[in-house]
Design a protein around this motif. Structure first.
Motif, PDB file in Angstrom:
ATOM      1  N   ILE A  63       0.815  -1.219   0.000  1.00 10.06           N
ATOM      2  CA  ILE A  63       0.000   0.000   0.000  1.00 10.06           C
ATOM      3  C   ILE A  63       0.844   1.261   0.000  1.00 10.06           C
ATOM      4  O   ILE A  63       0.538   2.232  -0.706  1.00 10.06           O
ATOM      5  CB  ILE A  63      -0.958   0.004   1.220  1.00 10.06           C
ATOM      6  N   PHE A  64       1.955   1.258   0.753  1.00  4.40           N
ATOM      7  CA  PHE A  64       2.656   2.514   1.001  1.00  4.40           C
ATOM      8  C   PHE A  64       3.999   2.687   0.297  1.00  4.40           C
ATOM      9  O   PHE A  64       4.399   3.818   0.008  1.00  4.40           O
ATOM     10  CB  PHE A  64       2.857   2.706   2.507  1.00  4.40           C
ATOM     11  N   ASP A  65       4.714   1.615   0.024  1.00  3.27           N
ATOM     12  CA  ASP A  65       6.084   1.774  -0.486  1.00  3.27           C
ATOM     13  C   ASP A  65       6.153   2.560  -1.789  1.00  3.27           C
ATOM     14  O   ASP A  65       6.932   3.515  -1.916  1.00  3.27           O
ATOM     15  CB  ASP A  65       6.743   0.399  -0.668  1.00  3.27           C
ATOM     16  N   GLU A  66       5.347   2.184  -2.757  1.00  7.92           N
ATOM     17  CA  GLU A  66       5.449   2.811  -4.076  1.00  7.92           C
ATOM     18  C   GLU A  66       4.991   4.268  -4.037  1.00  7.92           C
ATOM     19  O   GLU A  66       5.639   5.157  -4.596  1.00  7.92           O
ATOM     20  CB  GLU A  66       4.632   2.022  -5.099  1.00  7.92           C
ATOM     21  N   LYS A  67       3.870   4.524  -3.356  1.00  8.79           N
ATOM     22  CA  LYS A  67       3.325   5.885  -3.361  1.00  8.79           C
ATOM     23  C   LYS A  67       4.209   6.879  -2.589  1.00  8.79           C
ATOM     24  O   LYS A  67       4.200   8.076  -2.876  1.00  8.79           O
ATOM     25  CB  LYS A  67       1.910   5.905  -2.799  1.00  8.79           C
ATOM     26  N   LEU A  68       5.002   6.367  -1.622  1.00 12.36           N
ATOM     27  CA  LEU A  68       5.835   7.260  -0.816  1.00 12.36           C
ATOM     28  C   LEU A  68       7.273   7.339  -1.327  1.00 12.36           C
ATOM     29  O   LEU A  68       8.069   8.129  -0.811  1.00 12.36           O
ATOM     30  CB  LEU A  68       5.837   6.796   0.647  1.00 12.36           C
ATOM     31  N   LYS A  69       7.597   6.543  -2.331  1.00 10.61           N
ATOM     32  CA  LYS A  69       8.956   6.524  -2.871  1.00 10.61           C
ATOM     33  C   LYS A  69       9.367   7.904  -3.359  1.00 10.61           C
ATOM     34  O   LYS A  69       8.666   8.547  -4.129  1.00 10.61           O
ATOM     35  CB  LYS A  69       9.034   5.509  -4.026  1.00 10.61           C
ATOM     36  N   GLY A  70      10.512   8.382  -2.861  1.00 10.58           N
ATOM     37  CA  GLY A  70      11.013   9.688  -3.259  1.00 10.58           C
ATOM     38  C   GLY A  70      10.393  10.856  -2.514  1.00 10.58           C
ATOM     39  O   GLY A  70      10.807  12.006  -2.695  1.00 10.58           O
ATOM     40  N   LYS A  71       9.377  10.584  -1.679  1.00  8.96           N
ATOM     41  CA  LYS A  71       8.693  11.656  -0.940  1.00  8.96           C
ATOM     42  C   LYS A  71       9.136  11.717   0.512  1.00  8.96           C
ATOM     43  O   LYS A  71       9.246  12.804   1.095  1.00  8.96           O
ATOM     44  CB  LYS A  71       7.174  11.464  -1.019  1.00  8.96           C
ATOM     45  N   ILE A  72       9.384  10.562   1.116  1.00 13.21           N
ATOM     46  CA  ILE A  72       9.797  10.486   2.513  1.00 13.21           C
ATOM     47  C   ILE A  72      10.424   9.117   2.748  1.00 13.21           C
ATOM     48  O   ILE A  72      10.027   8.126   2.117  1.00 13.21           O
ATOM     49  CB  ILE A  72       8.604  10.720   3.472  1.00 13.21           C
ATOM     50  N   GLU A  73      11.412   9.053   3.628  1.00 13.31           N
ATOM     51  CA  GLU A  73      12.025   7.764   3.967  1.00 13.31           C
ATOM     52  C   GLU A  73      11.017   6.916   4.739  1.00 13.31           C
ATOM     53  O   GLU A  73      10.278   7.433   5.590  1.00 13.31           O
ATOM     54  CB  GLU A  73      13.273   8.002   4.819  1.00 13.31           C
ATOM     55  N   VAL A  74      10.975   5.621   4.448  1.00  9.73           N
ATOM     56  CA  VAL A  74       9.998   4.727   5.064  1.00  9.73           C
ATOM     57  C   VAL A  74      10.706   3.537   5.702  1.00  9.73           C
ATOM     58  O   VAL A  74      11.641   2.975   5.131  1.00  9.73           O
ATOM     59  CB  VAL A  74       8.980   4.203   4.023  1.00  9.73           C
TER      60      VAL A  74
END
Length: 299
Positions: A63-74
């Protein structure tokens, strides 16, 4: 150094009836967590850490890895029942996880910067994230922590009672007491809490904790020691829970740290009950209409 957002997402939702942490509420299936992370990025946070059960890792990452890539470290950390990591060799039977304060210990090896803790299923609003980010970057130290204080009248459900940590602060705005009221509800135009079968009034503007706390990593060692004591004292109570307010109470009562109660006028909303979902969706739609969020949160 940018602060970190630590999200409590390990609990299953007994009253809600499903995994509300990854349920969709926005017009394109956005979760409440999506909106929290969006606000956190906008406010200046540099990393998000999810506390989850290990068996849910694939769900969360998908759910989260792809959409947050490059936006914030996860990053992801796992809450589990292993007590040996805390030097406790005794087997202790549990009916449920040890609670929110135990959960944040999962992040002790990952988080090295000032951080805040939030619930996965609570919609906090941008103002709260901005105020917390400002505190974590300019005011926080190992003896000066923070908690976001919401007006209790802006935190209630129309579908049943809720638990709220009622806060008291001194003239400087520092927390002096936090009392968990386990049955708070609307009664006509009033707000009351119930205790021992009796009702007591609460003012609309009474500050309450919605589990939005600001810490430095120094809190981990303190919490670990408190947890070891708590676990042994409650080994015969399989439902006892080690909550974050217990950390606050300990630090305030021993004067090891103060907590600034940072007020916000944001409307909190969440999904305590299944019936809350349409209202949450309507609130998000209204915020989008007013320009607070784009209709499609992630491009």
């Amino acid at each position: 150094m940018k602060p970190t957002l630590l999200i409590l997402a390990a609990g299953m939702a007994s009253r809600y009836g499903s995994m509300k942490q990854i349920d969709g509420f926005g017009p394109n299936g956005e979760t409440i967590i999506d909106y929290s992370i969006y606000d956190a990025i906008k406010a200046g946070f540099g990393k998000v850490v999810f506390i989850i059960k290990e068996e849910f890792a694939d769900n969360f990452k998908s759910i989260f890895d792809e959409k947050l890539k490059g936006k914030i470290e996860v990053d992801y950390v796992y809450q589990n029942f292993d007590l040996k990591q805390f030097g406790i060799d005794e087997e202790i039977y549990r009916e449920k996880p040890w609670g929110t304060a135990h959960a944040i210990l999962s992040g002790r090896k990952t988080i090295k910067e000032p951080f805040c803790v939030i619930n996965a299923d609570d919609f906090y609003g941008f103002d709260a994230f901005k105020k917390m980010a400002d505190f974590l970057t300019s005011e926080i130290n190992d003896s000066n922590y923070s908690i976001i204080g919401y007006k209790i009248g802006k935190t209630l459900s129309d579908f049943g009672s809720v638990s709220r940590g009622v806060c008291k602060a001194d003239e400087a705005g520092n927390l002096t007491e936090i009392v968990e009221r386990t049955k708070v509800y609307k009664k006509g135009d009033s707000i009351v809490y119930e205790e021992d079968g009796k009702e007591f009034p609460l003012e609309f503007d009474t500050p309450v904790s919605m589990n939005f706390w600001g810490f430095t990593p120094a809190v981990f060692n303190i919490t670990e020691e408190l947890f070891k004591t708590f676990a042994m004292e409650n080994k015969d109570k399989p439902k006892a829970e080690f909550f974050i307010p217990l950390i606050g109470e300990h630090l305030v009562s021993t004067q090891k740290a103060s907590f600034k109660v940072v007020p916000t006028d944001n409307q909190w909303f969440g999904v305590t009950y299944k019936e809350d979902k349409p209202l949450v969706q309507a609130c998000i739609d209204e915020l989008i209409k007013n320009g607070n969020y784009p209709e499609k949160l992630w491009n």
